[in-house]
Design a protein around this motif. Structure first.
Motif, PDB file in Angstrom:
ATOM      1  N   THR A  21       0.787  -1.142   0.050  1.00 33.94           N
ATOM      2  CA  THR A  21       0.045  -0.206  -0.186  1.00 33.94           C
ATOM      3  C   THR A  21       0.613   1.413   0.183  1.00 33.94           C
ATOM      4  OG1 THR A  21      -1.748  -0.918   1.025  1.00 33.94           O
ATOM      5  CG2 THR A  21      -1.556   1.279   1.124  1.00 33.94           C
ATOM      6  N   ALA A  22       2.121   1.401   0.849  1.00 31.26           N
ATOM      7  CA  ALA A  22       2.453   2.526   0.999  1.00 31.26           C
ATOM      8  C   ALA A  22       3.278   3.307  -0.583  1.00 31.26           C
ATOM      9  CB  ALA A  22       3.796   2.407   1.915  1.00 31.26           C
ATOM     10  N   VAL A  23       3.672   1.147  -0.984  1.00 27.10           N
ATOM     11  CA  VAL A  23       4.856   2.395  -2.113  1.00 27.10           C
ATOM     12  C   VAL A  23       3.790   2.523  -3.271  1.00 27.10           C
ATOM     13  CG1 VAL A  23       6.187   0.956  -3.898  1.00 27.10           C
ATOM     14  CG2 VAL A  23       5.843   0.389  -2.065  1.00 27.10           C
ATOM     15  N   ARG A  24       2.454   2.004  -3.580  1.00 28.92           N
ATOM     16  CA  ARG A  24       1.889   1.665  -4.488  1.00 28.92           C
ATOM     17  C   ARG A  24       1.278   3.260  -4.628  1.00 28.92           C
ATOM     18  NH1 ARG A  24      -2.978  -2.177  -6.278  1.00 28.92           N
ATOM     19  NH2 ARG A  24      -2.516  -0.831  -7.541  1.00 28.92           N
ATOM     20  N   TYR A  25       0.245   3.650  -3.674  1.00 29.62           N
ATOM     21  CA  TYR A  25       0.077   4.203  -3.608  1.00 29.62           C
ATOM     22  C   TYR A  25       0.106   6.187  -3.310  1.00 29.62           C
ATOM     23  CZ  TYR A  25      -4.179   1.571  -3.986  1.00 29.62           C
ATOM     24  OH  TYR A  25      -4.385   0.423  -4.263  1.00 29.62           O
ATOM     25  N   SER A  26       1.773   5.604  -2.866  1.00 29.50           N
ATOM     26  CA  SER A  26       2.795   6.857  -2.784  1.00 29.50           C
ATOM     27  C   SER A  26       3.570   7.811  -3.474  1.00 29.50           C
ATOM     28  CB  SER A  26       3.781   6.774  -1.082  1.00 29.50           C
ATOM     29  OG  SER A  26       4.141   6.045  -1.661  1.00 29.50           O
ATOM     30  N   PHE A  27       4.864   7.405  -3.778  1.00 31.21           N
ATOM     31  CA  PHE A  27       5.808   7.069  -5.083  1.00 31.21           C
ATOM     32  C   PHE A  27       6.160   6.173  -6.274  1.00 31.21           C
ATOM     33  CE2 PHE A  27       8.471   4.799  -1.358  1.00 31.21           C
ATOM     34  CZ  PHE A  27       8.769   3.757  -2.393  1.00 31.21           C
ATOM     35  N   GLY A  28       4.919   4.964  -5.768  1.00 32.10           N
ATOM     36  CA  GLY A  28       4.906   3.839  -7.092  1.00 32.10           C
ATOM     37  C   GLY A  28       4.342   4.784  -7.454  1.00 32.10           C
ATOM     38  N   PHE A  29       2.910   5.186  -7.323  1.00 30.17           N
ATOM     39  CA  PHE A  29       1.609   5.924  -8.186  1.00 30.17           C
ATOM     40  C   PHE A  29       2.072   7.309  -9.188  1.00 30.17           C
ATOM     41  CE2 PHE A  29      -1.218   9.450  -8.075  1.00 30.17           C
ATOM     42  CZ  PHE A  29      -2.231   8.887  -8.511  1.00 30.17           C
ATOM     43  N   ARG A  30       2.826   7.346  -8.518  1.00 30.20           N
ATOM     44  CA  ARG A  30       3.655   9.023  -9.504  1.00 30.20           C
ATOM     45  C   ARG A  30       4.970   8.327 -10.453  1.00 30.20           C
ATOM     46  NH1 ARG A  30       5.835  12.671  -4.099  1.00 30.20           N
ATOM     47  NH2 ARG A  30       7.832  10.812  -4.245  1.00 30.20           N
ATOM     48  N   GLN A  68      11.182  13.874 -10.690  1.00 27.95           N
ATOM     49  CA  GLN A  68      10.123  13.779  -9.535  1.00 27.95           C
ATOM     50  C   GLN A  68      10.414  15.189  -8.744  1.00 27.95           C
ATOM     51  OE1 GLN A  68       9.917  12.773  -5.997  1.00 27.95           O
ATOM     52  NE2 GLN A  68       7.736  14.533  -6.336  1.00 27.95           N
ATOM     53  N   LYS A  69      11.868  14.344  -8.496  1.00 33.02           N
ATOM     54  CA  LYS A  69      12.926  15.423  -7.543  1.00 33.02           C
ATOM     55  C   LYS A  69      13.124  16.941  -8.405  1.00 33.02           C
ATOM     56  CE  LYS A  69      12.774  12.626  -4.683  1.00 33.02           C
ATOM     57  NZ  LYS A  69      10.915  12.516  -3.707  1.00 33.02           N
ATOM     58  N   GLU A  70      13.530  16.840  -9.771  1.00 32.01           N
ATOM     59  CA  GLU A  70      13.423  18.081 -10.042  1.00 32.01           C
ATOM     60  C   GLU A  70      12.358  19.114  -9.848  1.00 32.01           C
ATOM     61  OE1 GLU A  70      17.379  17.920 -11.547  1.00 32.01           O
ATOM     62  OE2 GLU A  70      15.699  19.403 -12.675  1.00 32.01           O
ATOM     63  N   ILE A  71      10.909  17.737  -9.518  1.00 31.53           N
ATOM     64  CA  ILE A  71       9.760  18.916  -9.362  1.00 31.53           C
ATOM     65  C   ILE A  71       9.505  19.538  -8.430  1.00 31.53           C
ATOM     66  CG2 ILE A  71       7.005  18.665  -9.396  1.00 31.53           C
ATOM     67  CD1 ILE A  71       7.729  16.213 -12.279  1.00 31.53           C
ATOM     68  N   SER A  72       9.474  18.548  -7.143  1.00 36.55           N
ATOM     69  CA  SER A  72       9.277  18.856  -5.646  1.00 36.55           C
ATOM     70  C   SER A  72      10.555  19.652  -5.596  1.00 36.55           C
ATOM     71  CB  SER A  72       9.792  17.724  -5.112  1.00 36.55           C
ATOM     72  OG  SER A  72      10.434  17.047  -5.249  1.00 36.55           O
ATOM     73  N   GLY A  73      12.121  19.315  -5.744  1.00 34.31           N
ATOM     74  CA  GLY A  73      12.914  20.792  -5.815  1.00 34.31           C
ATOM     75  C   GLY A  73      14.083  19.380  -4.115  1.00 34.31           C
ATOM     76  N   TRP A  74      15.492  19.276  -4.714  1.00 35.80           N
ATOM     77  CA  TRP A  74      15.907  18.410  -4.069  1.00 35.80           C
ATOM     78  C   TRP A  74      17.336  19.222  -2.751  1.00 35.80           C
ATOM     79  CZ3 TRP A  74      17.241  14.199  -6.169  1.00 35.80           C
ATOM     80  CH2 TRP A  74      17.620  13.518  -7.462  1.00 35.80           C
ATOM     81  N   GLU A  75      16.325  20.014  -2.113  1.00 36.64           N
ATOM     82  CA  GLU A  75      16.686  20.716  -0.798  1.00 36.64           C
ATOM     83  C   GLU A  75      16.188  19.499   0.114  1.00 36.64           C
ATOM     84  OE1 GLU A  75      15.468  24.405   0.535  1.00 36.64           O
ATOM     85  OE2 GLU A  75      17.037  24.659   1.697  1.00 36.64           O
ATOM     86  N   GLY A  76      14.730  19.396   0.186  1.00 32.28           N
ATOM     87  CA  GLY A  76      14.113  18.439   1.172  1.00 32.28           C
ATOM     88  C   GLY A  76      14.631  17.407   1.118  1.00 32.28           C
ATOM     89  N   MET A  77      15.055  16.976   0.000  1.00 29.70           N
ATOM     90  CA  MET A  77      15.157  15.646  -0.220  1.00 29.70           C
ATOM     91  C   MET A  77      16.251  15.396   0.601  1.00 29.70           C
ATOM     92  SD  MET A  77      16.496  11.886  -2.264  1.00 29.70           S
ATOM     93  CE  MET A  77      18.410  12.442  -2.430  1.00 29.70           C
ATOM     94  N   THR A  78      17.439  16.024   0.089  1.00 30.96           N
ATOM     95  CA  THR A  78      18.373  16.178   0.735  1.00 30.96           C
ATOM     96  C   THR A  78      18.810  15.887   1.785  1.00 30.96           C
ATOM     97  OG1 THR A  78      19.659  17.929  -1.395  1.00 30.96           O
ATOM     98  CG2 THR A  78      21.124  17.384  -0.066  1.00 30.96           C
ATOM     99  N   LEU A  79      17.975  16.737   2.935  1.00 31.62           N
ATOM    100  CA  LEU A  79      17.599  17.570   3.956  1.00 31.62           C
ATOM    101  C   LEU A  79      17.049  15.892   4.311  1.00 31.62           C
ATOM    102  CD1 LEU A  79      16.040  20.686   4.985  1.00 31.62           C
ATOM    103  CD2 LEU A  79      18.195  20.035   5.231  1.00 31.62           C
TER     104      LEU A  79
END
Ligand SMILES: NC(=O)C1=CN([C@@H]2O[C@H](COP(=O)(O)OP(=O)(O)OC[C@H]3O[C@@H](n4cnc5c(N)ncnc54)[C@H](O)[C@@H]3O)[C@@H](O)[C@H]2O)C=CC1
Ligand SMILES: O=C(O)[C@@H](O)C(=O)[C@H](O)[C@@H](O)CO
Length: 308
Positions: free
Chosen positions: A210-219, A228-239
């Motif tokens: 459920t966690a994978v399919r309905y979150s990042f798997g879905f995207r 996807q990280k280009e869209i959301s921005g790399w800063e949050g991902m890095t932190l």
């Protein structure tokens, strides 16, 4: 279009052959005997039908033969080996093809893990040998990893990529045959973490799905992880990465929650038992839903495919 020869009559051989037949390419399936190869015809045609109901109008032939006796290689664009995942068998078949198949014809192995550098080691025509790694079900999943071994010729690999593009596939060229190539490395990084969470009792297998399919798997049906990280921005991902990476699983073998299943033959849906038990009816429904959902995903992939 030149023909394609598929060596191996199992699950993957059938799907791979269907992927070429459905696009109007003459296809040959070879098995340990002619009879074994001929037995695949119905399954190959059904898979071809499921991706292109009009394939028969394209007029491509489907032929069968025995590996040991086959000699009509001449106009083949590609030979794909997809027999059981045993190194000794793959090595023997490549040594044989090295002698028998004209040296300009590309030969790929669908091995899930054995690097082509090892399979083709010391063979005189290793330059035309590559990993051509598919994903299951091979007639539906678009990716094929084309992997260069130590001696593979990049020009031949590029021609194979082009052949796949003409057959509706999405090839990626992997420049070194590291274990797991490209996609399987990423897949197994995720599986290592998921299995560790199950092993440690932190989440159930159902919750992981459920966690994978309905979150990042879905995207991921819409864009890959990098975009996807280009869209959301790399800063949050890095932190988040700084916080999370130190606690990620680094086990070097699959955990007992899975190895115990394998040891006792509970290998999944086809055996009626894996992480859960499957009745015949439940298995049939799941397989049908799986194939239907995969096919529906094509509609998503067709949105602006040139702007991936
Ligand atoms: N099933 C999967 O999800 C995937 C499998 N692969 C790889 O594809 C290959 C085939 O896998 P499957 O089709 O799933 O296996 P399978 O067990 O369905 O088929 C293997 C076939 O190889 C034949 N075979 C065994 N020994 C042989 C020999 N000495 N000479 C000729 N044929 C021989 C068997 O008769 C059988 O038809 C393996 O290397 C596997 O790792 C790659 C990607 C996905
Ligand atoms: O996931 C897939 O279809 C492929 O990557 C495979 O090679 C095997 O099925 C996989 O289990 C090995 O990781």
């Amino acid at each position: 279009m030149a023909k394609v020869v598929v060596i191996g009559t199992g699950t993957m051989g059938v799907g791979i052959a269907a992927g070429f037949l459905a696009y109007g390419t003459d296809t040959v399936i070879l098995g340990r005997s002619l009879e074994k190869a001929e037995k695949c015809f119905e399954a190959i045609q059904a898979c071809a039908n499921s991706i292109n109901t009009d394939w028969q109008q394209l007029g491509a032939s489907l032929r069968a033969g025995s590996i040991a006796k086959w000699h009509d290689w001449e106009d083949a664009a590609l030979i794909i080996e997809t027999i059981s995942e045993r190194f000794d068998l793959k090595k023997a078949i490549f040594a044989d093809l090295d002698q028998r198949v004209p040296s300009h014809i590309a030969i790929g192995s669908n091995s899930s893990g054995f690097p082509i550098s090892e399979i083709a080691k010391n063979l005189k025509t290793a330059h035309r040998m590559l990993n051509t790694h598919y994903f299951m079900p091979a007639h539906i999943v678009p990716l094929v990893e084309i992997v260069l071994g130590k001696d593979s010729d990049p020009n031949i690999a590029n021609q194979v990529c082009e052949l796949y593009r003409l057959h509706g596939k999405k090839p990626v060229l992997v420049k070194k045959d590291i274990p797991g190539f490209l996609a399987n490395r990423i897949q197994h990084a995720l599986m290592r973490e998921a299995l560790s969470l199950v092993q440690d009792g932190i989440a159930t297998p159902e919750d992981i799905d459920t966690a994978v399919r309905y979150s990042f798997g879905f995207r991921y049906a819409a864009v890959g992880p990098m975009t996807q990280k280009e869209i959301s921005g790399w800063e949050g991902m890095t932190l988040a990465a700084e916080l999370i990476y130190p606690s990620l699983s680094n086990i070097t073998a699959p955990p007992s929650c899975i190895t115990n299943l394998v040891k006792t033959g509970k290998t999944g849906i086809n055996k009626g038992e894996g992480l859960r038990s499957w009745s015949h009816e439940e298995a049939a429904i799941m397989k049908r839903n799986y194939e239907e959902r995969l096919k529906a995903a094509f509609a998503v992939l067709k949105i602006a495919p040139d702007q991936d």
